[in-house]
Design a protein around this motif. Structure first.
Motif, PDB file in Angstrom:
ATOM      1  N   UNK A 273       0.851  -1.184   0.000  1.00 35.15           N
ATOM      2  CA  UNK A 273       0.000   0.000   0.000  1.00 35.15           C
ATOM      3  C   UNK A 273       0.889   1.237   0.000  1.00 35.15           C
ATOM      4  N   UNK A 274       0.526   2.240  -0.778  1.00 35.20           N
ATOM      5  CA  UNK A 274       1.299   3.476  -0.872  1.00 35.20           C
ATOM      6  C   UNK A 274       0.369   4.659  -0.655  1.00 35.20           C
ATOM      7  N   UNK A 275       0.747   5.535   0.267  1.00 34.38           N
ATOM      8  CA  UNK A 275       0.059   6.809   0.481  1.00 34.38           C
ATOM      9  C   UNK A 275       1.029   7.902   0.065  1.00 34.38           C
ATOM     10  N   UNK A 276       0.665   8.678  -0.946  1.00 37.17           N
ATOM     11  CA  UNK A 276       1.563   9.670  -1.522  1.00 37.17           C
ATOM     12  C   UNK A 276       0.798  10.944  -1.829  1.00 37.17           C
ATOM     13  N   UNK A 277       1.443  11.878  -2.477  1.00 39.41           N
ATOM     14  CA  UNK A 277       0.812  13.122  -2.898  1.00 39.41           C
ATOM     15  C   UNK A 277       1.338  14.318  -2.141  1.00 39.41           C
ATOM     16  N   UNK A 278       0.928  15.516  -2.591  1.00 33.76           N
ATOM     17  CA  UNK A 278       1.424  16.746  -1.996  1.00 33.76           C
ATOM     18  C   UNK A 278       0.530  17.277  -0.880  1.00 33.76           C
ATOM     19  N   UNK A 279      -0.564  16.595  -0.606  1.00 33.50           N
ATOM     20  CA  UNK A 279      -1.487  17.051   0.427  1.00 33.50           C
ATOM     21  C   UNK A 279      -1.225  16.437   1.783  1.00 33.50           C
ATOM     22  N   UNK A 280      -1.842  17.024   2.799  1.00 35.11           N
ATOM     23  CA  UNK A 280      -1.754  16.527   4.159  1.00 35.11           C
ATOM     24  C   UNK A 280      -2.552  15.231   4.275  1.00 35.11           C
ATOM     25  N   UNK A 281      -2.101  14.338   5.141  1.00 40.65           N
ATOM     26  CA  UNK A 281      -2.900  13.154   5.421  1.00 40.65           C
ATOM     27  C   UNK A 281      -2.220  11.822   5.216  1.00 40.65           C
ATOM     28  N   UNK A 282      -1.000  11.816   4.732  1.00 38.67           N
ATOM     29  CA  UNK A 282      -0.322  10.545   4.482  1.00 38.67           C
ATOM     30  C   UNK A 282      -0.017   9.800   5.780  1.00 38.67           C
ATOM     31  N   UNK A 283       0.561  10.485   6.745  1.00 33.65           N
ATOM     32  CA  UNK A 283       0.842   9.855   8.038  1.00 33.65           C
ATOM     33  C   UNK A 283      -0.456   9.522   8.756  1.00 33.65           C
ATOM     34  N   UNK A 284      -1.451  10.386   8.636  1.00 32.36           N
ATOM     35  CA  UNK A 284      -2.754  10.109   9.250  1.00 32.36           C
ATOM     36  C   UNK A 284      -3.369   8.851   8.653  1.00 32.36           C
ATOM     37  N   UNK A 285      -3.230   8.676   7.341  1.00 32.19           N
ATOM     38  CA  UNK A 285      -3.741   7.459   6.701  1.00 32.19           C
ATOM     39  C   UNK A 285      -2.992   6.234   7.204  1.00 32.19           C
ATOM     40  N   UNK A 286      -1.680   6.360   7.357  1.00 26.77           N
ATOM     41  CA  UNK A 286      -0.879   5.244   7.887  1.00 26.77           C
ATOM     42  C   UNK A 286      -1.332   4.886   9.304  1.00 26.77           C
ATOM     43  N   UNK A 287      -1.555   5.898  10.117  1.00 21.13           N
ATOM     44  CA  UNK A 287      -1.987   5.663  11.498  1.00 21.13           C
ATOM     45  C   UNK A 287      -3.372   5.032  11.521  1.00 21.13           C
ATOM     46  N   UNK A 288      -4.256   5.491  10.662  1.00 24.00           N
ATOM     47  CA  UNK A 288      -5.577   4.871  10.546  1.00 24.00           C
ATOM     48  C   UNK A 288      -5.497   3.428  10.105  1.00 24.00           C
ATOM     49  N   UNK A 289      -4.547   3.132   9.226  1.00 31.05           N
ATOM     50  CA  UNK A 289      -4.354   1.750   8.775  1.00 31.05           C
ATOM     51  C   UNK A 289      -3.936   0.870   9.945  1.00 31.05           C
ATOM     52  N   UNK A 290      -3.120   1.419  10.852  1.00 29.55           N
ATOM     53  CA  UNK A 290      -2.708   0.697  12.058  1.00 29.55           C
ATOM     54  C   UNK A 290      -3.931   0.373  12.917  1.00 29.55           C
ATOM     55  N   UNK A 291      -4.766   1.359  13.140  1.00 28.77           N
ATOM     56  CA  UNK A 291      -5.961   1.165  13.968  1.00 28.77           C
ATOM     57  C   UNK A 291      -6.856   0.084  13.371  1.00 28.77           C
ATOM     58  N   UNK A 292      -7.071   0.159  12.081  1.00 30.20           N
ATOM     59  CA  UNK A 292      -7.917  -0.833  11.406  1.00 30.20           C
ATOM     60  C   UNK A 292      -7.329  -2.234  11.533  1.00 30.20           C
TER      61      UNK A 292
END
Length: 167
Positions: A3-22
């Motif tokens: 899985x890759x979370x990329x891009x110039x916007x905010x939220x990549x680390x937040x998505x990673x952390x959410x993936x941990x919770x899930x």
């Protein structure tokens, strides 16, 4: 899966952390390593350390601002990489936050990322990579790629980074 979370916007680390919770909610064993970020630098680190204990590592030196700091950043990246390889044997999911920042800065090599991807597939471990500017070869190899796009950000209006929002 890769899985890759990329891009110039905010939220990549937040998505990673959410993936941990899930994943943890499904009873999975998760390890979470951060390239570039120093320990105690961001709010998610306190919770990840509490949830994951030794399966959490913030092993970076901070932003790479000066070329003379490159050797220290490379050494830190190698330590996170070695930790990640050890975690792979026990984790159902391994998250490597800011791995693409480290790659883009030239302190993590393509071969090292490809090795981790191969090891993850071999051991049936989900591997999550994040950071700006995912290269085409990684996008092609990944199973899931999400790009965060900045539409509006308060720093453009001169508003400083806010605890709990930006870090």
């Amino acid at each position: 899966m890769i899985l890759v979370y990329t891009g110039d916007g905010k939220g990549k680390t937040s998505a990673c952390t959410g993936q941990v919770v899930r994943a943890m909610g499904q009873g999975m064993t998760v390890a979470f390593g951060q390239f570039m970020k120093r320990d105690g630098q961001a709010g998610e680190q306190a919770m990840l350390a509490q949830w994951l204990g030794p399966r959490f590592l913030a092993g970076g030196c901070g932003f790479l601002r000066r070329d003379e700091d490159r050797p220290a950043h490379r050494e830190a990246a190698l330590q996170v990489l070695a930790w990640a390889r050890r975690q792979m044997a026990e984790a159902d999911m391994l998250v490597l936050d800011e791995s693409l920042y480290a790659f883009g800065a030239g302190i993590l090599l393509r071969e090292e990322i490809e090795e981790l991807m191969a090891l993850a597939r071999q051991q049936a471990t989900h591997l999550v990579l994040s950071g700006r500017n995912a290269p085409d070869w990684l996008v092609d190899a990944a199973d899931l790629v999400t790009s965060m796009t900045e539409i509006k950000h308060p720093w453009r209006a001169g508003i400083k980074a806010a605890p709990g929002i930006e870090y």
